[in-house]
Design a protein around this motif. Structure first.
Motif, short mmCIF file in Angstrom:
data_model
loop_
_atom_site.label_atom_id
_atom_site.label_comp_id
_atom_site.label_asym_id
_atom_site.label_seq_id
_atom_site.Cartn_x
_atom_site.Cartn_y
_atom_site.Cartn_z
N ALA A 26 -2.39 6.42 1.02
CA ALA A 26 -2.88 5.30 0.21
C ALA A 26 -4.36 5.45 -0.07
CB ALA A 26 -2.60 3.99 0.92
N GLY B 68 0.82 -1.21 0.00
CA GLY B 68 0.00 0.00 0.00
C GLY B 68 0.85 1.26 0.00
N GLN C 257 -2.71 -2.96 2.77
CA GLN C 257 -2.87 -1.78 3.62
C GLN C 257 -1.54 -1.31 4.22
OE1 GLN C 257 -6.30 -2.97 6.22
NE2 GLN C 257 -6.97 -0.92 5.65
N ALA D 52 -4.90 -3.40 -4.11
CA ALA D 52 -6.17 -3.34 -3.38
C ALA D 52 -7.22 -4.19 -4.08
CB ALA D 52 -6.65 -1.89 -3.27
N ILE E 134 -9.61 0.03 1.92
CA ILE E 134 -9.25 -0.04 0.51
C ILE E 134 -10.40 -0.72 -0.22
CG2 ILE E 134 -6.76 -0.08 0.85
CD1 ILE E 134 -6.81 -3.07 0.43
N ASN F 106 -0.77 0.60 -5.97
CA ASN F 106 -1.56 0.52 -4.73
C ASN F 106 -2.97 0.03 -5.05
OD1 ASN F 106 0.44 1.67 -3.23
ND2 ASN F 106 -0.71 3.49 -2.63
N ASP G 89 1.10 0.82 4.31
CA ASP G 89 1.45 2.02 3.56
C ASP G 89 2.85 2.53 3.83
OD1 ASP G 89 1.04 3.05 6.01
OD2 ASP G 89 -0.62 4.37 5.47
#
Lengths: 439, 323
Positions: free
Chosen positions: B269, A202, A259, A410, B182, A406, A261
């Motif tokens: 993100a 992420g 997730q 996801a 997300i 990203n 990041d």
């Protein structure tokens, strides 16, 4: 109507110009030799925390003050904020005197004209261009120009593996991509919450690096000779696909990683024995040890390319560079400071706590006591690293391609599928955005 | 009134010179002096930045010129063309972000209004511990944005968040833990967090509005046999109408421009489903360093909001004149 708009525009411009002029003349104290000068220095986060950065740097800066009488005001800034802070400084003209930058930003920042070019005289003042490792210095600016940054800390990616897990499964450290994937599959057991790999899936900064490295292994470039993006080239798309497939088809990455990041989550998983491998730059050492994993419990090899790859590139030339703001009122003092920070003594002193590779010729890697690891990283840095494209739009590659990855991670994590066509479409969008942003 | 009449008489001095000059001497400057701080502040805080933004939107203000704005070449309408070309990447992304933001604003404002109204009506009657509830309901609004939203960020984590722990581990609602921050669920999370933050404001305003509704009207209607819902529809709603008109507009403008919630909730993100327009514009300017393009998008947003506000006020005013 038109005259009124023109008048208004003129008035606003005048006001703004007045404001900026007032700001720049108001900032900083009048320049004077010796005694009273205080430099402002923005340091990036290199240690285990910002506090740790301050702890490590303060004695080094104090020694500089004792030696030269120049005071240094230190501000350590986290990676999530650093780019914005530099940007604000560039835009407003209100910045520090000296600043750390990620070396991949060097050319993008160079074109703003905010940084002092290191011409012959400036280079001489900091000890000459010859003292730096060439590949490291080349990241300092566009080819054929005077660099606007000089290398401070060298970094490179390596594949960290858990020695005990590999030994228990009877596995050898991988030398090809295929071996790496099969080792990861052998070590993945979702029922026990154990995976072969952890990725910062992420994090756009990590993701774009691997888009670049995987593309480079395929012999593909992300910019052509004119500096135009070529993200949709087959080698780039396939390289990205290969990396995404670690989560999608190989299933050796916990979908939760979408997730993650920033890199520290993956490093923590690795140190806690939840995953067998991570891809990280050599500054992961400090964090791994801080999380309770002994430094002889892991090994490092170069990030492997597929057996039939065109190139065995294993990293980009990563690292931190040092720049001086062109509008500094203390140019001589700033140069003295850069000279000091890039001197063999300080480099050796900071190499260990910040786990950095030497950027000076003839210097030894001191970031670890493990000679094998030091040799591995030095070899990757010196012979298997490729610089990210030295073009003004490089930072656009990082953000657009990184963000696109990203999103693709996801999609995979939430049960969707990403095909090569999807990657190509996403790369086309990224490429269009880059083209638009260059203006 | 006195304030505005003083300068206007001053302006008419040409017609009646003697009288005008005489009147002007007696403290004619006072209103200007009293107004000056407000006008100056308004000028520097609102008008100048706004005009600067409009000016920037016509420049090719990319990183090549960022340290010397005056050197930035004139871009004419190119930034606007780019923003509005929905077949190309930049325009398409802006349009998607715009549509998401519209849906977001409509849902957040309506749900917040319903919740706020319900709570205000329930708490209109006095009962023991009423003030406890009032205080409790206002907590989300009183919390600093960052604190509130970052807590949601922790709660919505897939592996370690309390939401999945509660819904998955404790209640067994699903086998595979979903992602909340997300993918498409991100939109739902964003709505929940925004409503949580916004409804106390609706509640506060409506509660204040309800204070002005006299009790005897309700008593009289009860004598006529009106039940609670009828009372609410025929008395409460019309009586708090002035409050409602302002409340809905203000909430819409705030929610439409919401930056903090997605910024804190998603960090760097951000998922496409949570790509609200101010956040989108921020990224378009700050990640790409193309401040001209970002400004053009901002100006378009400003025009849209002006249009919506204008139509809204026109419709509302016409209705109130008819009423």
């Amino acid at each position: 109507m038109r005259t009124r708009t023109l008048t208004a525009t003129a008035a606003v411009t005048a006001l703004l110009l007045g404001a900026t002029a007032a700001c720049s003349s108001g900032s900083g104290e009048p320049s004077s030799e010796g005694g009273d000068v205080t430099l402002t220095y923005w340091a990036s986060n290199q240690g285990t925390s910002l506090d740790n950065d301050r702890e490590v740097l303060t004695p080094v800066l104090d020694a500089f003050t004792a030696e030269t009488g120049i005071k240094v005001e230190l501000e350590a800034i986290g990676w999530n904020d650093l780019q914005t802070r530099i940007q604000t400084a560039v835009t407003s003209g209100q910045g520090p005197d000296v600043v750390n930058i990620g070396n991949t930003w060097a050319v993008s920042l160079q074109v703003t004209g905010a940084f002092l070019p290191f011409g012959d005289a400036e280079m001489e003042a900091i000890g000459g261009a010859d003292k730096f490792v060439r590949t490291a210095l080349e990241t300092g600016g566009a080819e054929g120009s005077d660099p606007t940054s000089v290398p401070l800390y060298g970094l490179a990616y390596g594949l960290y593996y858990n020695k005990a897990m590999f030994a228990d499964a009877g596995l050898e450290p991988p030398t090809t991509w295929e071996e790496m994937v099969s080792a990861a599959q052998a070590l993945t057991d979702p029922a026990q919450d154990r995976y072969g790999f952890a990725l910062a899936a992420g994090s756009y900064t990590e993701n774009n690096h691997f888009a670049f490295i995987n593309a480079a292994q395929n012999g593909a470039e992300v910019f052509d000779a004119e500096g135009n993006p070529t993200f949709t080239e087959d080698g780039v798309v396939e390289g990205i696909m290969r990396y995404l497939d670690l989560m999608q088809t190989d299933q050796v990455v916990n979908p939760s990683n979408a997730q993650y990041d920033n890199g520290s989550f993956a490093v923590t998983d690795f140190a806690n024995g939840k995953v067998a491998m991570i891809l990280n730059q050599n500054n992961a050492n400090a964090t791994i040890v801080a999380n309770g994993m002994a430094d002889d419990a892991y090994g490092v090899v170069a990030f492997p390319a597929p057996a039939d790859a065109e190139s065995d590139v294993a990293s980009h030339v990563a690292g931190i560079n040092l720049s001086i703001f062109a509008n500094t009122e203390h140019e001589d003092e700033s140069l003295q400071f850069v000279e000091y920070m890039t001197s063999p003594e300080v480099q050796e002193q900071l190499g260990k706590p910040f786990a950095a590779l030497p950027v000076l010729n003839d210097a030894e890697a001191v970031f670890t006591d493990n000679l094998e690891e030091a040799a591995t990283f030095t070899e990757i840095y010196n012979t298997r690293s490729k610089p990210l494209p030295l073009v003004p739009a490089e930072d656009q590659f990082e953000t657009t391609v990184g963000q696109a990855m990203n999103e693709m991670f996801a999609t995979i994590a939430t049960g969707g599928t990403v095909t090569e066509d999807d990657v190509r479409a996403a790369m086309q969008t990224a490429q269009d955005q880059v083209a638009a942003s260059i203006g | 009134m006195a304030v505005t009449s003083a300068p206007s008489t001053g302006a008419e001095t040409g017609a009646r010179p003697a009288a005008g000059r005489a009147r002007r001497r007696q403290g004619w400057w006072l209103p200007y002096v009293l107004l000056a701080p407000a006008v100056l502040l308004e000028l520097f805080i609102h008008v100048v930045p706004m005009l600067t933004g409009i000016w920037m939107s016509f420049l090719q203000l990319t990183k090549f010129f960022i340290s010397d704005w005056s050197a930035a070449p004139w871009a004419g309408l190119r930034n606007y063309q780019l923003s509005l070309d929905f077949d190309a990447a930049v325009g398409r992304a802006l349009l998607e972000s715009f549509l998401i933001t519209c849906a977001y604003a409509v849902i957040v404002v309506s749900v917040s209004w319903v919740l706020g109204m319900a709570a205000a009506v329930v708490l209109q009657r006095s009962f023991r511990r009423r003030s406890v509830f009032r205080t409790l309901f206002l907590v989300p609004y009183a919390l600093p944005v960052y604190t509130g939203v970052i807590t949601w960020n922790f709660m919505l984590q897939r592996d370690t968040g309390v939401i999945n722990h509660l819904l998955g581990d404790n209640l067994g609602l699903f086998d595979e833990k979903p992602f909340w921050l997300i993918g498409s669920n991100a939109f739902v999370s964003l709505l929940v967090v925004a409503i949580w933050r916004m409804w106390p404001f609706a509640f506060l305003m409506l509660m204040a509005g309800l204070q002005s509704v006299p009790h005897d009207v309700y008593e009289a209607s009860a004598m006529d046999g009106a039940r609670a819902f009828r009372q609410w529809r025929s008395i409460t709603l019309p009586m708090v109408r002035p409050v409602n008109v302002v409340l809905v507009l203000v909430m819409f403008l705030w929610v439409f421009n919401d930056f903090n919630t997605p910024y804190v909730l998603f960090g760097t993100a951000q998922p496409p489903a949570g790509d609200l327009i101010s956040f989108h514009i921020y990224n378009a300017s700050f990640l790409t360093w193309n401040f001209g393009l970002g400004s053009a998008m901002s100006v378009l947003l400003l025009l849209f909001l002006l249009l919506v506000t204008g139509i809204y006020l026109a419709v509302v005013n016409r209705r109130s004149q008819r009423a």
